[in-house]
Design a protein around this motif. Structure first.
Motif, PDB file in Angstrom:
ATOM      1  N   THR A 127       0.628   4.508  32.509  1.00 18.86           N
ATOM      2  CA  THR A 127       0.583   5.041  33.864  1.00 18.86           C
ATOM      3  C   THR A 127      -0.253   4.117  34.736  1.00 18.86           C
ATOM      4  O   THR A 127      -1.371   3.747  34.376  1.00 18.86           O
ATOM      5  N   ILE A 128       0.308   3.740  35.868  1.00 20.24           N
ATOM      6  CA  ILE A 128      -0.383   2.851  36.793  1.00 20.24           C
ATOM      7  C   ILE A 128      -1.548   3.602  37.437  1.00 20.24           C
ATOM      8  O   ILE A 128      -1.416   4.766  37.828  1.00 20.24           O
ATOM      9  N   GLY A 129      -2.684   2.932  37.545  1.00 23.20           N
ATOM     10  CA  GLY A 129      -3.847   3.509  38.208  1.00 23.20           C
ATOM     11  C   GLY A 129      -3.862   3.150  39.680  1.00 23.20           C
ATOM     12  O   GLY A 129      -3.167   3.739  40.496  1.00 23.20           O
ATOM     13  N   GLU A 130      -4.647   2.129  40.021  1.00 24.14           N
ATOM     14  CA  GLU A 130      -4.749   1.680  41.405  1.00 24.14           C
ATOM     15  C   GLU A 130      -3.837   0.483  41.645  1.00 24.14           C
ATOM     16  O   GLU A 130      -3.544  -0.289  40.735  1.00 24.14           O
ATOM     17  N   VAL A 131      -3.412   0.339  42.905  1.00 19.99           N
ATOM     18  CA  VAL A 131      -2.573  -0.783  43.317  1.00 19.99           C
ATOM     19  C   VAL A 131      -3.187  -1.405  44.564  1.00 19.99           C
ATOM     20  O   VAL A 131      -3.511  -0.698  45.520  1.00 19.99           O
ATOM     21  N   THR A 132      -3.354  -2.731  44.540  1.00 16.55           N
ATOM     22  CA  THR A 132      -3.876  -3.424  45.711  1.00 16.55           C
ATOM     23  C   THR A 132      -3.320  -4.833  45.732  1.00 16.55           C
ATOM     24  O   THR A 132      -3.436  -5.572  44.756  1.00 16.55           O
TER      25      THR A 132
END
Length: 206
Positions: free
Chosen positions: A147-152
């Motif tokens: 599961t992806i956490g943060e995206v930047t």
């Protein structure tokens, strides 16, 4: 099809190189090769490969030039550890999400953050693939459903528990290494459909 639930860690016993083709000889835990047949599909670091030969706990796989170009399999050497998953069967529990074993791109492990009982891994992905990466969405990294956490920007992270670190190669992952990425097929279909309908364009100026 695969589920993204890594079934164990195997070891590269030998890489036999020929023009446009690498044969990977992979040593599996003995109990994990029971019932394997020639022609069976096995995901090696998330890449679907076909068993061409078996010799005890050794399975042989051919990786063609296109596979070597698009994935990290061309970088594998004797002694390297890899994640593996045998193809799902009807009736199996889908603990992760459905995967095809077709790698879309590779990413670089840019940063490792270790805290008590947790590890956060930050990955850098080619910009063109970031449109399919969303917080709390699915992604497969070296065959593991996560599961992806943060995206930047062109980076995203995942948070790993001790069991994931134990059961996969992420426990020995090193900053700077490349990994295979398979985008969630449902996310890709939705994003591409919306783009064809024009919803990816900036709103017109009023």
């Amino acid at each position: 099809m695969f589920t993204g639930i890594v079934q164990g860690v195997a070891t590269i016993a030998e890489v036999i190189k020929a023009p446009g083709l690498n044969t990977l000889v992979v040593r599996f835990p003995e109990a994990k090769v029971q019932g394997v047949t020639i022609g069976a599909s096995v995901a090696i670091n998330g890449t679907c490969l076909t068993v061409t030969r078996q010799d005890g706990d050794l399975l042989y796989f051919d990786a063609m030039q296109e596979t070597l170009r698009l994935t990290t399999l061309g970088d594998l050497a004797e002694g390297d550890s890899v994640n593996f998953e045998r193809a799902a069967r009807i009736g199996d529990e889908i603990g992760g999400h459905l995967l095809s074993g077709h790698v879309h791109t590779t990413a670089v492990l840019a940063e490792i953050i270790r805290t008590e009982n947790n590890v956060t891994l930050w990955f850098e992905v080619p910009e063109s693939w970031m449109k399919y990466v969303f917080p709390k969405g699915y992604i497969a990294i070296n065959g593991a459903s996560l599961t992806i956490g943060e995206v930047t920007g062109n980076r995203f992270n995942v948070h790993l528990i001790p069991e994931t670190l134990r059961a996969t190669t992420f426990g020995t992952a090193e900053q700077g290494q490349s990994v295979n990425i398979e985008i969630d097929s449902q996310t890709q279909a939705i994003v591409d459909t919306l783009a064809r309908l024009g919803y990816d364009r900036p709103a017109p100026a009023l």
